[in-house]
Design a protein around this motif. Structure first.
Motif, PDB file in Angstrom:
ATOM      1  N   ILE A  90       0.844  -1.208   0.000  1.00 48.14           N
ATOM      2  CA  ILE A  90       0.000   0.000   0.000  1.00 48.14           C
ATOM      3  C   ILE A  90       0.876   1.254   0.000  1.00 48.14           C
ATOM      4  O   ILE A  90       1.727   1.411   0.879  1.00 48.14           O
ATOM      5  CB  ILE A  90      -0.910  -0.021   1.253  1.00 48.14           C
ATOM      6  N   GLY A  91       0.673   2.148  -0.963  1.00 44.15           N
ATOM      7  CA  GLY A  91       1.529   3.343  -1.077  1.00 44.15           C
ATOM      8  C   GLY A  91       2.920   2.930  -1.504  1.00 44.15           C
ATOM      9  O   GLY A  91       3.923   3.323  -0.933  1.00 44.15           O
ATOM     10  N   THR A  92       2.961   2.153  -2.577  1.00 42.89           N
ATOM     11  CA  THR A  92       4.218   1.508  -3.002  1.00 42.89           C
ATOM     12  C   THR A  92       5.245   2.496  -3.564  1.00 42.89           C
ATOM     13  O   THR A  92       6.438   2.205  -3.583  1.00 42.89           O
ATOM     14  CB  THR A  92       3.887   0.392  -4.021  1.00 42.89           C
ATOM     15  N   GLY A  95       7.833   1.365  -5.832  1.00 44.59           N
ATOM     16  CA  GLY A  95       7.715  -0.099  -5.831  1.00 44.59           C
ATOM     17  C   GLY A  95       8.331  -0.782  -4.617  1.00 44.59           C
ATOM     18  O   GLY A  95       8.690  -1.970  -4.701  1.00 44.59           O
ATOM     19  N   PHE A  96       8.371  -0.088  -3.483  1.00 44.05           N
ATOM     20  CA  PHE A  96       8.998  -0.677  -2.288  1.00 44.05           C
ATOM     21  C   PHE A  96       8.067  -0.619  -1.101  1.00 44.05           C
ATOM     22  O   PHE A  96       7.428   0.408  -0.896  1.00 44.05           O
ATOM     23  CB  PHE A  96      10.322   0.048  -1.979  1.00 44.05           C
ATOM     24  N   PRO A  97       7.996  -1.726  -0.370  1.00 44.90           N
ATOM     25  CA  PRO A  97       8.769  -2.961  -0.461  1.00 44.90           C
ATOM     26  C   PRO A  97       8.288  -3.990  -1.497  1.00 44.90           C
ATOM     27  O   PRO A  97       8.892  -5.056  -1.617  1.00 44.90           O
ATOM     28  CB  PRO A  97       8.613  -3.563   0.946  1.00 44.90           C
ATOM     29  N   LEU A 113      -0.169  -0.935  -4.904  1.00 45.33           N
ATOM     30  CA  LEU A 113      -1.200   0.121  -4.877  1.00 45.33           C
ATOM     31  C   LEU A 113      -0.566   1.476  -4.584  1.00 45.33           C
ATOM     32  O   LEU A 113       0.234   1.603  -3.653  1.00 45.33           O
ATOM     33  CB  LEU A 113      -2.227  -0.220  -3.774  1.00 45.33           C
ATOM     34  N   ASP A 114      -0.941   2.469  -5.380  1.00 39.55           N
ATOM     35  CA  ASP A 114      -0.551   3.844  -5.059  1.00 39.55           C
ATOM     36  C   ASP A 114      -1.616   4.791  -5.598  1.00 39.55           C
ATOM     37  O   ASP A 114      -2.279   4.496  -6.592  1.00 39.55           O
ATOM     38  CB  ASP A 114       0.823   4.198  -5.658  1.00 39.55           C
ATOM     39  N   SER A 115      -1.742   5.939  -4.927  1.00 39.77           N
ATOM     40  CA  SER A 115      -2.758   6.907  -5.356  1.00 39.77           C
ATOM     41  C   SER A 115      -2.264   7.758  -6.527  1.00 39.77           C
ATOM     42  O   SER A 115      -3.059   8.472  -7.126  1.00 39.77           O
ATOM     43  CB  SER A 115      -3.157   7.803  -4.181  1.00 39.77           C
ATOM     44  N   ARG A 141      -6.865   5.240  -3.734  1.00 38.21           N
ATOM     45  CA  ARG A 141      -6.592   5.562  -2.334  1.00 38.21           C
ATOM     46  C   ARG A 141      -6.935   4.341  -1.488  1.00 38.21           C
ATOM     47  O   ARG A 141      -7.973   3.701  -1.697  1.00 38.21           O
ATOM     48  CB  ARG A 141      -7.499   6.719  -1.886  1.00 38.21           C
ATOM     49  N   ALA A 142      -6.092   4.058  -0.534  1.00 41.50           N
ATOM     50  CA  ALA A 142      -6.315   2.892   0.334  1.00 41.50           C
ATOM     51  C   ALA A 142      -7.674   2.980   1.027  1.00 41.50           C
ATOM     52  O   ALA A 142      -8.326   1.949   1.257  1.00 41.50           O
ATOM     53  CB  ALA A 142      -5.200   2.816   1.368  1.00 41.50           C
ATOM     54  N   GLU A 143      -8.119   4.222   1.313  1.00 40.06           N
ATOM     55  CA  GLU A 143      -9.413   4.386   2.003  1.00 40.06           C
ATOM     56  C   GLU A 143     -10.562   3.864   1.132  1.00 40.06           C
ATOM     57  O   GLU A 143     -11.559   3.350   1.651  1.00 40.06           O
ATOM     58  CB  GLU A 143      -9.684   5.870   2.313  1.00 40.06           C
ATOM     59  N   ILE A 160       3.267  -2.003   4.244  1.00 43.11           N
ATOM     60  CA  ILE A 160       3.104  -0.554   4.114  1.00 43.11           C
ATOM     61  C   ILE A 160       4.325   0.142   4.711  1.00 43.11           C
ATOM     62  O   ILE A 160       4.683  -0.099   5.866  1.00 43.11           O
ATOM     63  CB  ILE A 160       1.745  -0.107   4.737  1.00 43.11           C
ATOM     64  N   ARG A 161       4.984   0.942   3.863  1.00 43.32           N
ATOM     65  CA  ARG A 161       6.208   1.620   4.318  1.00 43.32           C
ATOM     66  C   ARG A 161       6.126   3.103   3.987  1.00 43.32           C
ATOM     67  O   ARG A 161       5.830   3.465   2.842  1.00 43.32           O
ATOM     68  CB  ARG A 161       7.440   0.999   3.638  1.00 43.32           C
ATOM     69  N   ALA A 162       6.358   3.925   4.996  1.00 38.62           N
ATOM     70  CA  ALA A 162       6.463   5.390   4.821  1.00 38.62           C
ATOM     71  C   ALA A 162       5.207   6.013   4.221  1.00 38.62           C
ATOM     72  O   ALA A 162       5.276   6.821   3.301  1.00 38.62           O
ATOM     73  CB  ALA A 162       7.694   5.731   3.977  1.00 38.62           C
TER      74      ALA A 162
HETATM   75  C1  LIG Z   1       6.785   8.404   0.978  1.00 34.95           C
HETATM   76  S1  LIG Z   1       6.126   7.447  -0.305  1.00 34.95           S
HETATM   77  C2  LIG Z   1       6.671   5.843   0.171  1.00 34.95           C
HETATM   78  C3  LIG Z   1       6.869   4.958  -1.020  1.00 34.95           C
HETATM   79  C4  LIG Z   1       7.355   3.539  -0.714  1.00 34.95           C
HETATM   80  N1  LIG Z   1       6.417   2.781   0.090  1.00 34.95           N
HETATM   81  C5  LIG Z   1       8.722   3.545  -0.067  1.00 34.95           C
HETATM   82  O1  LIG Z   1       8.807   3.260   1.127  1.00 34.95           O
HETATM   83  O2  LIG Z   1       9.708   3.855  -0.750  1.00 34.95           O
HETATM   84  C6  LIG Z   1       4.392   7.366   0.089  1.00 34.95           C
HETATM   85  C7  LIG Z   1       3.541   6.869  -1.077  1.00 34.95           C
HETATM   86  O3  LIG Z   1       2.232   6.558  -0.593  1.00 34.95           O
HETATM   87  C8  LIG Z   1       1.274   7.015  -1.529  1.00 34.95           C
HETATM   88  N2  LIG Z   1       0.065   7.260  -0.736  1.00 34.95           N
HETATM   89  C9  LIG Z   1      -0.104   8.153   0.274  1.00 34.95           C
HETATM   90  N3  LIG Z   1      -1.325   8.057   0.811  1.00 34.95           N
HETATM   91  C10 LIG Z   1      -1.964   7.059   0.136  1.00 34.95           C
HETATM   92  C11 LIG Z   1      -3.275   6.490   0.232  1.00 34.95           C
HETATM   93  N4  LIG Z   1      -4.150   6.927   1.122  1.00 34.95           N
HETATM   94  N5  LIG Z   1      -3.583   5.493  -0.612  1.00 34.95           N
HETATM   95  C12 LIG Z   1      -2.690   5.045  -1.541  1.00 34.95           C
HETATM   96  N6  LIG Z   1      -1.451   5.553  -1.666  1.00 34.95           N
HETATM   97  C13 LIG Z   1      -1.082   6.543  -0.846  1.00 34.95           C
HETATM   98  C14 LIG Z   1       1.893   8.265  -2.153  1.00 34.95           C
HETATM   99  O4  LIG Z   1       1.372   8.523  -3.442  1.00 34.95           O
HETATM  100  C15 LIG Z   1       3.386   7.888  -2.187  1.00 34.95           C
HETATM  101  O5  LIG Z   1       3.744   7.298  -3.411  1.00 34.95           O
END
Ligand SMILES: C[S@@+](CC[C@H](N)C(=O)[O-])C[C@H]1O[C@@H](n2cnc3c(N)ncnc32)[C@H](O)[C@@H]1O
Length: 251
Positions: A90-92, A95-97, A113-115, A141-143, A160-162
């Motif tokens: 979630i919020g890849t 592409g990590f992790p 998944l990413d928004s 959006r994850a929501e 889910i990271r960061a």
């Molecule tokens: C700081 S980046 C982290 C990317 C990756 N997970 C990493 O650790 O390198 C946060 C990502 O989460 C996505 N994001 C933030 N809120 C989100 C949500 N509610 N649903 C889906 N994606 C979301 C953003 O578009 C962004 O690409």
């Protein structure tokens, strides 16, 4: 030699670190895919601002190693990932992790998944370049995704990271996880107060904190934490709340 042609993934000291820290070694094919992934990300970064982590060692440690370290303590998950389970990242972002996990576990079905559409378009090009047929992408959006029948409570493992506070990560991830499945929240630092608020949030979402693991990264000795949430009962239908609410009003 240009930066992106450095064979970071196949240096002998990397093999040693994989062995010492994860008791595992990538195959030659996986090493090649790591190297290709690195090159594609450095290349993509020239046009799209995908990640600030592009130096070879940093990429290896913060993207490759860190992504895989998160699933390492769960032996039963490694076995089931090898056999084939459904995973969502979630919020890849770039592409990590998720991507390193797609490379290592070809029998598992991975959803990234990413928004942000431009990030997902970029990942689509990586998937076709690396022939990662076990992986698909999802823009949203994850929501909202967490309320869709097709995705709600359908995944064995959510990563889910960061992406926000621990409580909002729990609200994004636990609704997507099947009963008995696991959500893994990747964090840097971690405090007692965060444990308390996450415990309350997880409890409302049908999960419990199973493990909080602290570890250090192999090159820079940075502190990291992974929090493992087990889904024990179904998530009440009001979660995840509407877009923006989990981050503005964390549980
Ligand atoms: C700081 S980046 C982290 C990317 C990756 N997970 C990493 O650790 O390198 C946060 C990502 O989460 C996505 N994001 C933030 N809120 C989100 C949500 N509610 N649903 C889906 N994606 C979301 C953003 O578009 C962004 O690409």
């Amino acid at each position: 030699m240009t930066l992106e042609s450095l064979p970071i993934a196949s240096l002998p000291e990397m093999a040693e670190i994989w062995q010492q820290t994860l008791n595992w070694q990538p195959t030659d094919q996986q090493q090649k895919q790591f190297q290709q992934l690195y090159e594609l990300i450095v290349e993509g970064n020239r046009q799209l601002n995908l990640t600030r982590i592009t130096e070879p060692e940093e990429f290896w440690e913060k993207h490759l190693w860190d992504s895989l370290r998160g699933i390492a303590p769960k032996q039963q998950f490694i076995s089931s990932l090898s056999a084939g389970i459904s995973v969502i990242d979630i919020g890849t972002g770039a592409g990590f992790p998720g991507l390193p996990i797609s490379i290592i576990f070809p029998n598992s079905q991975i959803t990234l998944l990413d928004s942000t559409r431009k990030k997902i378009n970029f990942i689509d090009s990586i998937l076709s370049n690396l022939s990662l047929t076990n992986t698909k992408t999802l823009v949203g959006r994850a929501e909202e995704i967490g309320q869709e029948n097709k995705h709600r409570q359908r995944y064995d493992l959510a990563l889910i990271r960061a992406v926000g506070t621990a409580s909002s990560c729990a609200e994004y991830s636990l609704p997507l996880v099947k009963q008995g499945g696991l959500a893994v929240i990747y964090r840097g630092t971690w405090t007692q107060e965060e444990s308390q608020s996450l415990k309350n949030a997880a409890n409302q979402l049908g999960g419990v904190i199973e493990l909080i693991e602290e570890f250090t990264t192999p090159f820079t000795n940075s502190i990291r934490h992974c929090i493992y949430l087990r889904k024990v009962v179904n998530t009440p239908i009001q979660f995840p709340r509407a877009v923006g609410i989990p981050s503005q009003k964390p549980l």
